[in-house]
Design an enzyme around this catalytic site. Structure first.
Site, PDB file in Angstrom:
ATOM      1  N   LYS A 177       0.697  -0.929  -0.147  1.00  0.00           N
ATOM      2  CA  LYS A 177      -0.074  -0.082   0.058  1.00  0.00           C
ATOM      3  C   LYS A 177       0.973   1.242   0.033  1.00  0.00           C
ATOM      4  O   LYS A 177       1.369   1.701   0.902  1.00  0.00           O
ATOM      5  CB  LYS A 177      -0.938   0.032   1.157  1.00  0.00           C
ATOM      6  CG  LYS A 177      -1.815   1.013   1.133  1.00  0.00           C
ATOM      7  CD  LYS A 177      -2.853   1.584   2.462  1.00  0.00           C
ATOM      8  CE  LYS A 177      -1.919   2.848   3.143  1.00  0.00           C
ATOM      9  NZ  LYS A 177      -1.974   3.831   2.272  1.00  0.00           N
ATOM     10  N   GLY A 230       7.104   5.788   7.514  1.00  0.00           N
ATOM     11  CA  GLY A 230       6.130   6.933   7.706  1.00  0.00           C
ATOM     12  C   GLY A 230       6.362   7.563   8.995  1.00  0.00           C
ATOM     13  O   GLY A 230       7.512   7.614   9.459  1.00  0.00           O
ATOM     14  N   GLY A 235       3.516   4.777  13.012  1.00  0.00           N
ATOM     15  CA  GLY A 235       4.338   3.566  13.340  1.00  0.00           C
ATOM     16  C   GLY A 235       3.719   3.095  14.771  1.00  0.00           C
ATOM     17  O   GLY A 235       3.868   2.188  15.104  1.00  0.00           O
ATOM     18  N   GLU A 252      10.240   2.023   9.995  1.00  0.00           N
ATOM     19  CA  GLU A 252      11.004   3.151   9.282  1.00  0.00           C
ATOM     20  C   GLU A 252      10.551   4.418   9.663  1.00  0.00           C
ATOM     21  O   GLU A 252       9.751   4.928   8.851  1.00  0.00           O
ATOM     22  CB  GLU A 252      11.469   3.086   8.129  1.00  0.00           C
ATOM     23  CG  GLU A 252      12.203   1.818   7.599  1.00  0.00           C
ATOM     24  CD  GLU A 252      13.862   1.537   8.280  1.00  0.00           C
ATOM     25  OE1 GLU A 252      14.235   2.650   8.221  1.00  0.00           O
ATOM     26  OE2 GLU A 252      14.288   0.536   8.442  1.00  0.00           O
ATOM     27  N   CYS A 286      13.440  11.656   5.386  1.00  0.00           N
ATOM     28  CA  CYS A 286      13.675  11.262   6.935  1.00  0.00           C
ATOM     29  C   CYS A 286      14.824  11.600   7.592  1.00  0.00           C
ATOM     30  O   CYS A 286      14.658  11.801   8.937  1.00  0.00           O
ATOM     31  CB  CYS A 286      13.257   9.639   6.978  1.00  0.00           C
ATOM     32  SG  CYS A 286      14.253   8.837   5.723  1.00  0.00           S
ATOM     33  N   GLU A 386       9.856  17.190  13.732  1.00  0.00           N
ATOM     34  CA  GLU A 386       9.992  16.901  12.412  1.00  0.00           C
ATOM     35  C   GLU A 386       9.282  17.943  11.518  1.00  0.00           C
ATOM     36  O   GLU A 386       8.374  17.694  11.646  1.00  0.00           O
ATOM     37  CB  GLU A 386       9.967  15.657  12.316  1.00  0.00           C
ATOM     38  CG  GLU A 386      10.431  15.093  10.672  1.00  0.00           C
ATOM     39  CD  GLU A 386      10.187  13.703  10.483  1.00  0.00           C
ATOM     40  OE1 GLU A 386       9.088  13.251  10.611  1.00  0.00           O
ATOM     41  OE2 GLU A 386      10.876  13.024   9.717  1.00  0.00           O
TER      42      GLU A 386
HETATM   43  P1  NAD Z   1       2.267   9.134   7.315  1.00  0.00           P
HETATM   44  O1  NAD Z   1       2.768   8.411   8.468  1.00  0.00           O
HETATM   45  O2  NAD Z   1       1.132  10.093   7.440  1.00  0.00           O
HETATM   46  O3  NAD Z   1       2.040   7.862   6.132  1.00  0.00           O
HETATM   47  C1  NAD Z   1       2.834   6.926   5.860  1.00  0.00           C
HETATM   48  C2  NAD Z   1       1.844   5.760   5.419  1.00  0.00           C
HETATM   49  O4  NAD Z   1       0.939   5.277   6.271  1.00  0.00           O
HETATM   50  C3  NAD Z   1       0.881   6.299   4.166  1.00  0.00           C
HETATM   51  O5  NAD Z   1       0.486   5.228   3.009  1.00  0.00           O
HETATM   52  C4  NAD Z   1      -0.592   6.444   4.821  1.00  0.00           C
HETATM   53  O6  NAD Z   1      -1.645   6.081   4.014  1.00  0.00           O
HETATM   54  C5  NAD Z   1      -0.377   5.244   5.949  1.00  0.00           C
HETATM   55  N1  NAD Z   1      -1.117   5.372   7.107  1.00  0.00           N
HETATM   56  C6  NAD Z   1      -1.622   6.372   7.821  1.00  0.00           C
HETATM   57  N2  NAD Z   1      -2.316   6.133   8.758  1.00  0.00           N
HETATM   58  C7  NAD Z   1      -2.232   5.044   8.861  1.00  0.00           C
HETATM   59  C8  NAD Z   1      -2.936   3.914   9.764  1.00  0.00           C
HETATM   60  N3  NAD Z   1      -3.676   4.645  10.959  1.00  0.00           N
HETATM   61  N4  NAD Z   1      -2.538   2.573   9.724  1.00  0.00           N
HETATM   62  C9  NAD Z   1      -1.949   2.113   8.732  1.00  0.00           C
HETATM   63  N5  NAD Z   1      -1.174   2.909   7.805  1.00  0.00           N
HETATM   64  C10 NAD Z   1      -1.813   4.290   7.929  1.00  0.00           C
HETATM   65  O7  NAD Z   1       3.666   9.613   6.755  1.00  0.00           O
HETATM   66  P2  NAD Z   1       3.958  10.462   5.431  1.00  0.00           P
HETATM   67  O8  NAD Z   1       3.383  11.713   5.989  1.00  0.00           O
HETATM   68  O9  NAD Z   1       3.350   9.713   4.104  1.00  0.00           O
HETATM   69  O10 NAD Z   1       5.699  10.656   5.337  1.00  0.00           O
HETATM   70  C11 NAD Z   1       6.282  11.332   6.070  1.00  0.00           C
HETATM   71  C12 NAD Z   1       7.090  10.470   7.170  1.00  0.00           C
HETATM   72  O11 NAD Z   1       7.742   9.443   6.841  1.00  0.00           O
HETATM   73  C13 NAD Z   1       8.002  11.312   8.020  1.00  0.00           C
HETATM   74  O12 NAD Z   1       7.871  11.002   9.338  1.00  0.00           O
HETATM   75  C14 NAD Z   1       9.518  10.533   7.473  1.00  0.00           C
HETATM   76  O13 NAD Z   1      10.370  10.830   8.412  1.00  0.00           O
HETATM   77  C15 NAD Z   1       8.863   9.366   7.407  1.00  0.00           C
HETATM   78  N6  NAD Z   1       9.851   8.524   6.497  1.00  0.00           N
HETATM   79  C16 NAD Z   1      10.936   7.750   7.145  1.00  0.00           C
HETATM   80  C17 NAD Z   1      11.770   7.035   6.394  1.00  0.00           C
HETATM   81  C18 NAD Z   1      12.833   6.234   7.154  1.00  0.00           C
HETATM   82  O14 NAD Z   1      13.436   5.405   6.236  1.00  0.00           O
HETATM   83  N7  NAD Z   1      13.048   5.832   8.289  1.00  0.00           N
HETATM   84  C19 NAD Z   1      11.784   7.163   5.015  1.00  0.00           C
HETATM   85  C20 NAD Z   1      10.871   7.841   4.286  1.00  0.00           C
HETATM   86  C21 NAD Z   1      10.016   8.883   5.295  1.00  0.00           C
END
Ligand code: NAD
Length: 492
Positions: A177, A230, A235, A252, A286, A386
């Protein structure tokens, strides 16, 4: 352009109620639409993956040489389509085209790396002689089973590949997803999976909301593993949901990474690396070096040069390869601008940038000028949280100990860097930083071969490298009795 999801070897419309739109953040134009996946689509995708893993077993049982050859074919197809995928990614996400090309190129290497790694020897063999006489014990690796994967919008293609390549190499079945904001490159990837003939049900693609589709994947008892990239808040939700069947998890998450600069460096090159650390991919990274922690004696000179260079950064349509593109969405741009306002209210000094840019080509897009805040302290929200945009804070230190304390004064532990010409000091300080990804005299380079992941609230587990494959494997020990007869354990 109407798009579809992929379940059990077929392209179908999602059966959810809403239409989701891919919006080009440089122009605010809709470039594609897709009917969202529903709860029942999610259940069907899980059952398709489960059936392919536990019943038909074609991918799982495939001879490893053949499986590896298919991964190589996927890499070749991605390479053949590099320009098209990069253009899609650049329009969908807003990153400059050359950065999207580099992401796709990394994806090719990642598939090739795991195609090779899966053919190397695994496990160990032990000769033991304890209580029961001589035994021969060895370990084998097996796929985890049904793996669900959820990814963010900042590196839509590459974050998916970092999960899909090792999980497929290990023989798992998958439900993937991507973020609802950026689903186009995933669809292209699944067209490639179809073309190379991955067995039915081995990979399934859902596009839909995290709160329904994502959450169902995390809590389903038919899913053996959930891997998520994310935000830390989501997480944490996933971790709670995953407890339902104690499924394996990989997380991650976010970061607020320190970039420590000592006074003995060449200022000009440190400025350039610091810029790459924070302004690459619009700061939507990230591991971004969002906290510059610099020795007091060179701070003023460094900040002056950093601001001069940041002011010269070009913004524009990502397909024209400016230095920086737009942020992902209007909502995210507003969040970043609101952090900038918070910074000013908290008493940080705005040195450059700090506003939405709407000149020329950028009139309708979500562009924010590269922003530098001086005179920052660890209590400020702009230093603690962040921001995920092109905003960097400056703090100063006078001793090595102080630098380390400031660097570690965060709930996150994803990345960090040290700049100095004194290699002993560099190695000492880097070992003190509580983070999983670190650099000395550079910022950002990442390789398929090297493990990626965070300490503390930045995550659990590692992607890439040998560790990245092991995340998608279970380890089994097999013990063989080499003695004739029973164990001779009981007296009578
Ligand atoms: P997000 O957490 O809002 O969303 C990420 C994914 O999670 C999306 O596909 C979203 O639809 C899904 N999601 C949202 N709510 C959910 C739930 N309750 N249950 C399951 N899935 C759900 O993050 P974003 O805004 O898309 O991305 C930015 C974040 O990602 C930043 O915090 C960034 O640091 C992190 N990130 C981390 C890494 C790493 O390698 N550590 C890499 C890239 C991005």
């Amino acid at each position: 352009m109407r798009k579809k999801i992929w379940i059990d070897g077929a392209w179908i419309d999602g059966s959810g109620e809403k239409m989701l739109y891919s919006i080009n953040p440089a122009t605010a134009d809709v470039i594609a639409e897709i009917k969202e996946a529903s709860f029942s689509d999610t259940e069907r995708a899980i059952q398709a993956a489960k059936n392919s893993f536990y019943v038909t077993r074609e991918w799982r049982d495939m001879d490893v040489q053949k499986r590896s050859d298919i991964l190589l074919k996927i890499a070749d197809k991605i390479e053949e389509n590099l320009q098209e995928i990069a253009a899609i990614e650049s329009m969908d996400n807003g990153k400059p085209l050359r950065e999207a090309e580099a992401d796709v190129d990394d994806a090719v290497h990642c598939f090739r790396y795991y195609a090779g790694l899966i053919r190397t020897p695994e496990g160990g063999v032990y000769q033991v002689n304890q209580n029961f006489g001589e035994m021969h014990s060895y370990e084998v690796r097996e796929p985890v089973g049904v793996c669900a994967m959820i990814t963010p919008w900042n590196f839509p293609f590459l974050m998916g590949i970092w999960k899909l390549a090792p999980a497929l190499a290990a023989g798992n079945s998958i439900i993937f997803k991507p973020s609802s904001d950026t689903f186009l490159s995933a669809i292209k990837l699944f067209e490639i999976f179809e073309e190379v003939g991955l067995p039915k049900g081995t990979v399934n693609l859902l596009v839909g909301p995290g709160s329904t589709v994502g959450n169902k994947l995390a809590e389903s008892k038919d899913v053996d593993m959930i891997t998520f990239t994310g935000s830390t808040v989501v997480g944490q939700n996933i971790m709670r949901a995953a407890a339902a069947n104690v499924k394996k998890i990989g997380l991650e998450l976010g970061g607020k990474s320190p970039n420590i600069i000592f006074a003995d460096v060449d200022i000009e090159s440190a400025v350039e690396w610091a810029m790459l650390g924070i302004f690459f991919n619009q700061g939507e990274v990230c591991c971004a070096g969002s906290r510059i922690i610099i020795e007091k004696s060179i701070k003023d000179e460094f900040v002056k040069r950093l601001a001069e260079r940041a002011d010269r950064i070009t913004l524009g349509n990502p397909l024209d390869n400016p230095d920086m593109g737009p942020l992902i969405s209007k909502q995210h741009m507003q969040e970043v601008l609101s952090y900038i306002e918070t910074g000013k209210k908290e008493g940080a000094a705005l040195v450059c940038g700090g506003y939405r840019y709407m000149e020329g080509d950028c009139k309708k897009g979500y562009f924010v000028r590269p922003t530098v805040f001086d005179h920052c302290s660890s209590q400020m929200r702009i230093v603690k949280e962040e921001i995920f945009g092109p905003v960097v804070t400056i703090q100063t230190f006078e001793t090595e100990k102080e630098a380390v304390a400031l660097a570690n004064d965060t709930v996150y532990g994803l990345a960090g860097a040290v700049f100095t010409n004194d290699m002993s000091k560099a190695l000492r300080v880097i070992r003190e930083i509580r983070a999983g990804i670190t650099w000395i005299n550079c910022y950002n380079p990442a390789f398929s071969e090297a493990p990626w992941g965070g300490y503390k609230m930045s995550g659990i587990g590692r992607e890439l490298g040998v560790h990245g494959l092991e995340e998608y494997q279970e380890v089994k020990q097999i013990n063989i009795n080499l003695n004739p007869g029973g164990p001779g354990w009981y007296h009578n």
